[in-house]
Motif scaffolding. Structure first.
Motif, PDB file in Angstrom:
ATOM      1  N   THR A  29       0.837  -1.200   0.000  1.00 20.75           N
ATOM      2  CA  THR A  29       0.000   0.000   0.000  1.00 20.75           C
ATOM      3  C   THR A  29       0.869   1.246   0.000  1.00 20.75           C
ATOM      4  O   THR A  29       0.560   2.233  -0.672  1.00 20.75           O
ATOM      5  CB  THR A  29      -0.931   0.016   1.230  1.00 20.75           C
ATOM      6  N   LYS A  32       2.091   1.869  -3.454  1.00 20.00           N
ATOM      7  CA  LYS A  32       1.006   2.398  -4.287  1.00 20.00           C
ATOM      8  C   LYS A  32       0.765   3.885  -4.010  1.00 20.00           C
ATOM      9  O   LYS A  32       0.587   4.684  -4.930  1.00 20.00           O
ATOM     10  CB  LYS A  32      -0.270   1.589  -4.036  1.00 20.00           C
ATOM     11  N   ILE A  33       0.797   4.247  -2.732  1.00 17.72           N
ATOM     12  CA  ILE A  33       0.591   5.646  -2.334  1.00 17.72           C
ATOM     13  C   ILE A  33       1.684   6.525  -2.932  1.00 17.72           C
ATOM     14  O   ILE A  33       1.402   7.594  -3.492  1.00 17.72           O
ATOM     15  CB  ILE A  33       0.563   5.778  -0.797  1.00 17.72           C
ATOM     16  N   HIS A  36       1.230   7.017  -6.689  1.00 16.52           N
ATOM     17  CA  HIS A  36       0.171   7.978  -7.000  1.00 16.52           C
ATOM     18  C   HIS A  36       0.598   9.404  -6.672  1.00 16.52           C
ATOM     19  O   HIS A  36       0.211  10.341  -7.365  1.00 16.52           O
ATOM     20  CB  HIS A  36      -1.115   7.640  -6.239  1.00 16.52           C
ATOM     21  N   VAL A  59      -3.313  11.780  -0.903  1.00 16.18           N
ATOM     22  CA  VAL A  59      -3.476  10.518  -1.637  1.00 16.18           C
ATOM     23  C   VAL A  59      -4.122   9.469  -0.737  1.00 16.18           C
ATOM     24  O   VAL A  59      -5.024   8.741  -1.164  1.00 16.18           O
ATOM     25  CB  VAL A  59      -2.117  10.010  -2.185  1.00 16.18           C
ATOM     26  N   ILE A  60      -3.689   9.417   0.532  1.00 12.45           N
ATOM     27  CA  ILE A  60      -4.267   8.449   1.478  1.00 12.45           C
ATOM     28  C   ILE A  60      -5.760   8.687   1.631  1.00 12.45           C
ATOM     29  O   ILE A  60      -6.570   7.757   1.611  1.00 12.45           O
ATOM     30  CB  ILE A  60      -3.543   8.522   2.843  1.00 12.45           C
ATOM     31  N   ALA A  62      -7.736  10.410  -0.509  1.00 13.45           N
ATOM     32  CA  ALA A  62      -8.424  10.270  -1.799  1.00 13.45           C
ATOM     33  C   ALA A  62      -8.651   8.803  -2.152  1.00 13.45           C
ATOM     34  O   ALA A  62      -9.689   8.453  -2.722  1.00 13.45           O
ATOM     35  CB  ALA A  62      -7.607  10.953  -2.900  1.00 13.45           C
ATOM     36  N   GLU A  63      -7.699   7.941  -1.811  1.00 11.60           N
ATOM     37  CA  GLU A  63      -7.827   6.512  -2.095  1.00 11.60           C
ATOM     38  C   GLU A  63      -8.831   5.838  -1.158  1.00 11.60           C
ATOM     39  O   GLU A  63      -9.222   4.703  -1.387  1.00 11.60           O
ATOM     40  CB  GLU A  63      -6.470   5.811  -1.959  1.00 11.60           C
ATOM     41  N   ILE A  65      -8.242   4.977   2.015  1.00 13.68           N
ATOM     42  CA  ILE A  65      -7.548   4.003   2.857  1.00 13.68           C
ATOM     43  C   ILE A  65      -7.879   4.300   4.311  1.00 13.68           C
ATOM     44  O   ILE A  65      -7.661   5.413   4.792  1.00 13.68           O
ATOM     45  CB  ILE A  65      -6.023   4.058   2.616  1.00 13.68           C
TER      46      ILE A  65
END
Length: 122
Positions: A29, A32-33, A36, A59-60, A62-63, A65
């Protein structure tokens, strides 16, 4: 120490290794963060600018998570639900026994705790 979403992460480690200090974020994860956010995973956490830290936090969120307190609360409510409906897994949680089918005749000491010797009288 750098702060992301109110949690401090170590400065001396690579950002890819520092992000898993947040509960709910593992190595995949974190990668991935950073992908992005467009941040090099090899950069040290202490070398990140304020804008990069904000970008990671965005990003955290927006995703979607779920991390830290929300995730802990979610897991706790799931356990309470299992114990309240008295399903097999809930009963195992209540009794402090292994939940996922492991044997208990031997081993299972992590879950059962320290061994209690039962004395035999003659």
């Amino acid at each position: 120490m750098a702060r992301i979403l109110g949690i401090e992460i170590p400065n001396e480690k690579r950002i890819e290794a520092s992000l898993p200090y947040l509960f709910g974020i593992g190595r995949p994860t974190a990668a991935k963060i950073l992908d992005h956010a467009g941040i090099d995973p090899n950069i040290r956490t202490g070398q990140l600018t304020e804008e990069q830290l904000v970008k990671i936090a965005q990003v955290i969120q927006a995703e979607g998570i779920v991390i830290e307190g929300d995730l802990r609360r979610e897991k706790q409510t799931q356990l309470k639900r299992l114990t309240s409906i008295n399903c097999y897994r809930g009963i195992r949680h209540k009794r402090g026994l292994p939940v996922r089918g492991q044997r208990t005749r031997t081993n299972a000491r992590t879950r059962k705790g320290k061994k209690k010797t039962v004395g035999v009288k003659k």
